[in-house]
Design a protein around this motif. Structure first.
Motif, PDB file in Angstrom:
ATOM      1  N   UNK A 173      -1.888  -1.757   0.153  1.00 30.23           N
ATOM      2  CA  UNK A 173      -0.445  -1.516   0.066  1.00 30.23           C
ATOM      3  C   UNK A 173      -0.001  -0.363   0.960  1.00 30.23           C
ATOM      4  N   UNK A 174       1.235  -0.429   1.373  1.00 24.93           N
ATOM      5  CA  UNK A 174       1.809   0.560   2.297  1.00 24.93           C
ATOM      6  C   UNK A 174       1.622   2.010   1.845  1.00 24.93           C
ATOM      7  N   UNK A 175       1.824   2.341   0.558  1.00 32.17           N
ATOM      8  CA  UNK A 175       1.632   3.751   0.175  1.00 32.17           C
ATOM      9  C   UNK A 175       0.230   4.278   0.513  1.00 32.17           C
ATOM     10  N   UNK A 176      -0.796   3.441   0.401  1.00 32.37           N
ATOM     11  CA  UNK A 176      -2.146   3.872   0.759  1.00 32.37           C
ATOM     12  C   UNK A 176      -2.318   3.931   2.267  1.00 32.37           C
ATOM     13  N   UNK A 177      -1.723   2.984   2.981  1.00 22.97           N
ATOM     14  CA  UNK A 177      -1.832   2.978   4.447  1.00 22.97           C
ATOM     15  C   UNK A 177      -1.231   4.235   5.062  1.00 22.97           C
ATOM     16  N   UNK A 178      -0.213   4.775   4.417  1.00 23.85           N
ATOM     17  CA  UNK A 178       0.448   5.960   4.970  1.00 23.85           C
ATOM     18  C   UNK A 178      -0.290   7.265   4.651  1.00 23.85           C
TER      19      UNK A 178
ATOM     20  N   UNK B 273      -8.775   1.708   9.535  1.00 22.18           N
ATOM     21  CA  UNK B 273      -9.223   0.919  10.682  1.00 22.18           C
ATOM     22  C   UNK B 273      -9.981  -0.302  10.177  1.00 22.18           C
ATOM     23  N   UNK B 274      -9.626  -1.468  10.677  1.00 17.07           N
ATOM     24  CA  UNK B 274     -10.274  -2.709  10.250  1.00 17.07           C
ATOM     25  C   UNK B 274     -11.291  -3.148  11.298  1.00 17.07           C
TER      26      UNK B 274
ATOM     27  N   UNK C 294      -5.216  -0.904  10.531  1.00 19.31           N
ATOM     28  CA  UNK C 294      -4.794  -1.755   9.422  1.00 19.31           C
ATOM     29  C   UNK C 294      -3.308  -1.523   9.174  1.00 19.31           C
ATOM     30  N   UNK C 295      -2.576  -2.615   9.092  1.00 22.35           N
ATOM     31  CA  UNK C 295      -1.147  -2.568   8.792  1.00 22.35           C
ATOM     32  C   UNK C 295      -0.875  -3.493   7.603  1.00 22.35           C
ATOM     33  N   UNK C 296       0.361  -3.494   7.141  1.00 22.49           N
ATOM     34  CA  UNK C 296       0.722  -4.347   6.009  1.00 22.49           C
ATOM     35  C   UNK C 296       0.551  -5.829   6.347  1.00 22.49           C
ATOM     36  N   UNK C 297       0.711  -6.187   7.626  1.00 24.14           N
ATOM     37  CA  UNK C 297       0.517  -7.576   8.048  1.00 24.14           C
ATOM     38  C   UNK C 297      -0.968  -7.807   8.305  1.00 24.14           C
TER      39      UNK C 297
ATOM     40  N   UNK D 223      -2.341  -2.522  15.897  1.00 26.58           N
ATOM     41  CA  UNK D 223      -2.722  -2.270  17.281  1.00 26.58           C
ATOM     42  C   UNK D 223      -4.247  -2.221  17.436  1.00 26.58           C
ATOM     43  N   UNK D 224      -4.728  -2.819  18.504  1.00 22.65           N
ATOM     44  CA  UNK D 224      -6.164  -2.885  18.772  1.00 22.65           C
ATOM     45  C   UNK D 224      -6.641  -1.574  19.375  1.00 22.65           C
ATOM     46  N   UNK D 225      -7.709  -1.019  18.802  1.00 22.03           N
ATOM     47  CA  UNK D 225      -8.304   0.221  19.303  1.00 22.03           C
ATOM     48  C   UNK D 225      -9.486  -0.063  20.223  1.00 22.03           C
TER      49      UNK D 225
END
Length: 155
Positions: free
Chosen positions: A85-90, A95-96, A129-132, A137-139
């Motif tokens: 979820x977004x709150x954790x992503x922020x 990185x996936x 890692x994003x919500x989608x 973006x690729x690293x």
């Protein structure tokens, strides 16, 4: 570097083991044990078994929400199986590790899809890692040839 790993499946267990060789892995975030087999015995995930062998702390929330505490600034996701979820992503850099050359095979079973489509090459992509799903973006990417006798396990 001190980090956490979010993984469940064998691919994630392999990523966990490789990261633990070079980094301080503070925590494994994995799915809870599930009943498996004829006896329906509770069985740990492959990633949990690897973490136990390596002495890494384990957190097994049934679902991720903003109450999950992560004692790191970076989380590596590899075959985890839950959306973050977004709150954790922020709160951290997530990185996936995706077993394909994005953007060609997003989502589940990318190795199998590459094989079934007759792709000559595949690889691994590291992306934010994003919500989608598999859309950040690729690293980094590394490609390799698919050999004629390769199956999903070999790849």
């Amino acid at each position: 570097m001190r980090l956490a790993v979010a993984a469940t499946a064998p691919f994630g267990a392999d990523v966990l083991a490789r990261l633990a060789q070079r980094h301080d892995v503070a925590l494994l975030l994995t799915r809870p044990d599930k009943p498996r087999g004829r006896g329906r015995r509770l069985t740990p995930t492959p990633a949990k078994e690897t973490a136990q062998e390596l002495g890494i702390a384990i957190l097994e929330p049934a679902r991720l929400d903003e109450d999950v505490e992560l004692p790191v600034d970076t989380v590596v996701v590899a075959a985890y199986g839950l959306l973050v979820p977004e709150p954790l992503l922020s709160r951290a850099l997530w990185l996936n590790v995706h077993p394909s050359l994005l953007p060609r095979w997003r989502g589940a079973a990318p190795v199998e899809r590459a094989l079934m489509s007759g792709d000559a090459r595949t690889g691994v992509t590291i992306h934010r890692t994003t919500a989608e799903l598999d859309a950040g973006p690729i690293a980094a990417q590394e490609a390799f040839d698919i050999e004629p006798d390769d199956d999903a396990g070999a790849i």
